[in-house]
Scaffold this motif. Structure first.
Motif, mmCIF file in Angstrom:
data_model
loop_
_atom_site.group_PDB
_atom_site.id
_atom_site.type_symbol
_atom_site.label_atom_id
_atom_site.label_comp_id
_atom_site.label_asym_id
_atom_site.label_seq_id
_atom_site.Cartn_x
_atom_site.Cartn_y
_atom_site.Cartn_z
ATOM 1 N N UNK A 292 0.843 -1.185 0.000
ATOM 2 C CA UNK A 292 0.000 0.000 0.000
ATOM 3 C C UNK A 292 0.887 1.247 0.000
ATOM 4 N N UNK A 293 0.277 2.372 -0.345
ATOM 5 C CA UNK A 293 1.012 3.639 -0.425
ATOM 6 C C UNK A 293 0.892 4.403 0.887
ATOM 7 N N UNK A 294 2.000 5.019 1.302
ATOM 8 C CA UNK A 294 2.012 5.804 2.534
ATOM 9 C C UNK A 294 2.384 7.248 2.214
ATOM 10 N N UNK A 295 2.544 8.049 3.263
ATOM 11 C CA UNK A 295 2.869 9.457 3.141
ATOM 12 C C UNK A 295 4.058 9.678 2.209
ATOM 13 N N UNK A 296 3.885 10.593 1.270
ATOM 14 C CA UNK A 296 4.953 10.868 0.323
ATOM 15 C C UNK A 296 4.816 10.086 -0.972
ATOM 16 N N UNK A 297 3.795 9.209 -1.040
ATOM 17 C CA UNK A 297 3.560 8.423 -2.248
ATOM 18 C C UNK A 297 4.438 7.198 -2.377
ATOM 19 N N UNK A 298 5.092 6.781 -1.271
ATOM 20 C CA UNK A 298 5.970 5.614 -1.315
ATOM 21 C C UNK A 298 5.176 4.324 -1.091
ATOM 22 N N UNK A 299 5.558 3.264 -1.812
ATOM 23 C CA UNK A 299 5.032 1.940 -1.498
ATOM 24 C C UNK A 299 5.674 1.498 -0.196
ATOM 25 N N UNK A 300 4.854 0.973 0.718
ATOM 26 C CA UNK A 300 5.417 0.671 2.034
ATOM 27 C C UNK A 300 6.245 -0.601 2.009
ATOM 28 N N UNK A 301 7.548 -0.403 2.187
ATOM 29 C CA UNK A 301 8.515 -1.492 2.249
ATOM 30 C C UNK A 301 9.506 -1.186 3.369
ATOM 31 N N UNK A 302 10.103 -2.238 3.904
ATOM 32 C CA UNK A 302 11.125 -2.084 4.938
ATOM 33 C C UNK A 302 12.387 -2.796 4.469
ATOM 34 N N UNK A 303 13.483 -2.069 4.463
ATOM 35 C CA UNK A 303 14.771 -2.590 4.008
ATOM 36 C C UNK A 303 15.725 -2.717 5.197
ATOM 37 N N UNK A 304 16.450 -3.814 5.238
ATOM 38 C CA UNK A 304 17.520 -3.990 6.223
ATOM 39 C C UNK A 304 18.855 -3.933 5.476
ATOM 40 N N UNK A 305 19.679 -2.966 5.858
ATOM 41 C CA UNK A 305 21.005 -2.831 5.262
ATOM 42 C C UNK A 305 22.063 -3.100 6.322
ATOM 43 N N UNK A 306 23.133 -3.785 5.914
ATOM 44 C CA UNK A 306 24.259 -3.989 6.825
ATOM 45 C C UNK A 306 25.443 -3.158 6.354
ATOM 46 N N UNK A 307 26.081 -2.516 7.314
ATOM 47 C CA UNK A 307 27.276 -1.728 7.005
ATOM 48 C C UNK A 307 28.430 -2.683 6.713
ATOM 49 N N UNK A 308 29.061 -2.501 5.548
ATOM 50 C CA UNK A 308 30.195 -3.349 5.168
ATOM 51 C C UNK A 308 31.447 -2.485 5.059
ATOM 52 N N UNK A 309 32.598 -3.142 5.043
ATOM 53 C CA UNK A 309 33.857 -2.411 5.045
ATOM 54 C C UNK A 309 34.187 -1.767 3.718
ATOM 55 N N UNK A 310 33.910 -2.472 2.648
ATOM 56 C CA UNK A 310 34.208 -1.943 1.314
ATOM 57 C C UNK A 310 33.317 -2.645 0.307
ATOM 58 N N UNK A 311 33.328 -2.150 -0.917
ATOM 59 C CA UNK A 311 32.486 -2.691 -1.977
ATOM 60 C C UNK A 311 32.824 -4.160 -2.221
ATOM 61 N N UNK A 312 31.814 -5.027 -2.109
ATOM 62 C CA UNK A 312 32.041 -6.467 -2.309
ATOM 63 C C UNK A 312 31.613 -6.918 -3.703
#
Length: 332
Positions: A292-312
């Motif tokens: 569904x769409x939320x404030x700002x017109x974004x499709x509601x999704x949740x992303x998990x990002x991990x901090x890495x040391x350098x480009x893999x």
């Protein structure tokens, strides 16, 4: 304040400022600013570009969900009854009751009407960081109820039945008013919309190999669903330190949770600042098959990002597509 001054209750006036002065003094030890209540007011600035604005009669149209239709009708009758009261009295008696009549409006009913009008206006004009939430009206709900009580009292005066029947009718009305909220709302309130998705994402995190890893988040419900202390900075931290360079001050291995409501709006953190960042790798995606769409017109999704040391060498957009394909192919 006007009512006390009118009644010449001068000694009582200073007590109106007690709450403001008390919290100003207590908070000054934290903010090093005696006027922190004013200088750190979160409801200033232009948030119209985030929250937008709405109709002037927004809260009136939402009356069913705020007060309930019977209360709205009774409060309206109460207001009419108050306005007509002096007209039903002889001239001399009218003068005697006028002050009390005006004082009743000033102290009991007017705060409700001014408050409702003020919130309607700031939502209409897109001011005060208003998002049009109907929950804010609860602050003056007792005044509205008192108007309803006045309306009901006047109705009982004109109903030509005995006092015992009037009491019975009042009991029936009270039971009806108690039942209405359960008809309008589902109680207990279920998890719906964004809360349901945040709960899914939280459950995944707690069951994953990343559980216990320090994370950065925007939606405050994450710490609630994970049963974590939001003030324990060793476990979690709300907002990244630098939204233009989110990798700054985030240790390798730590997690950033980006949700499509709070992160780009209140947090001002664009998704591409993480997706196109060589120091972050997408490790999980949570969303519905048909988001569904939320404030700002974004499709509601949740992303998990991990901090890495350098480009893999991996590309977050390709990882996202694989995760999305898996979600869409899953039966549930």
């Amino acid at each position: 304040m006007i009512a006390l001054a009118w009644q010449k209750q001068w000694k009582a006036l200073p007590f109106l400022f007690f709450g403001f002065v008390f919290y100003s003094i207590v908070g000054s030890f934290y903010y090093d600013d005696l006027f922190w209540v004013i200088n750190n007011m979160p409801y200033t600035g232009g948030a119209k570009d985030i929250y937008g604005s709405g109709e002037l009669f927004h809260y009136v149209k939402e009356s069913k969900y705020i007060f309930g239709i019977p209360t709205v009708i009774l409060a309206s009758l109460g207001l009419i009854a108050w306005a007509l009261r002096p007209l039903s009295l002889p001239g001399e008696e009218r003068k005697e009751v006028r002050k009390g009549w005006l004082m009743e409006m000033l102290v009991v009913y007017l705060p409700f009407m001014v408050y409702l009008s003020a919130h309607s206006y700031i939502w209409w004009k897109g001011m005060g960081n208003s998002v049009g939430m109907i929950r804010v009206i609860i602050a003056v709900l007792p005044s509205a109820v008192l108007l309803g009580v006045l309306g009901w009292s006047r109705l009982l005066e004109i109903i030509p039945v005995s006092k015992i029947y009037k009491s019975g009718i009042t009991v029936i009305l009270s039971i009806f008013l108690l039942i209405i909220p359960f008809k309008v709302y589902t109680i207990p309130v279920p998890l719906v919309g964004t809360q349901r998705i945040v709960k899914m994402a939280s459950d995944w995190y707690l069951d994953s190999d990343y559980a216990g890893t320090r994370f950065y988040y925007y939606n405050p419900f994450f710490t609630h669903f994970m049963k974590l202390d939001p003030y324990d900075d060793a476990i979690s931290h709300q907002f990244v330190h630098n939204r233009d360079h989110p990798e700054e001050k985030i240790a390798e291995g730590e997690i950033v949770i980006w949700d499509a409501h709070f992160s780009p709006n209140e947090g001002r953190l664009p998704l591409e600042n993480l997706m196109d960042n060589e120091y972050f790798r997408l490790i999980h995606l949570t969303r519905d098959k048909e988001p569904f769409t939320v404030l700002g017109g974004y499709l509601y999704e949740i992303y998990f990002f991990q901090r890495i040391g350098s480009d893999d060498g991996e590309d977050n957009h390709e990882i996202y597509q694989k995760m999305l394909d898996e979600i869409l192919s899953t039966e549930y």
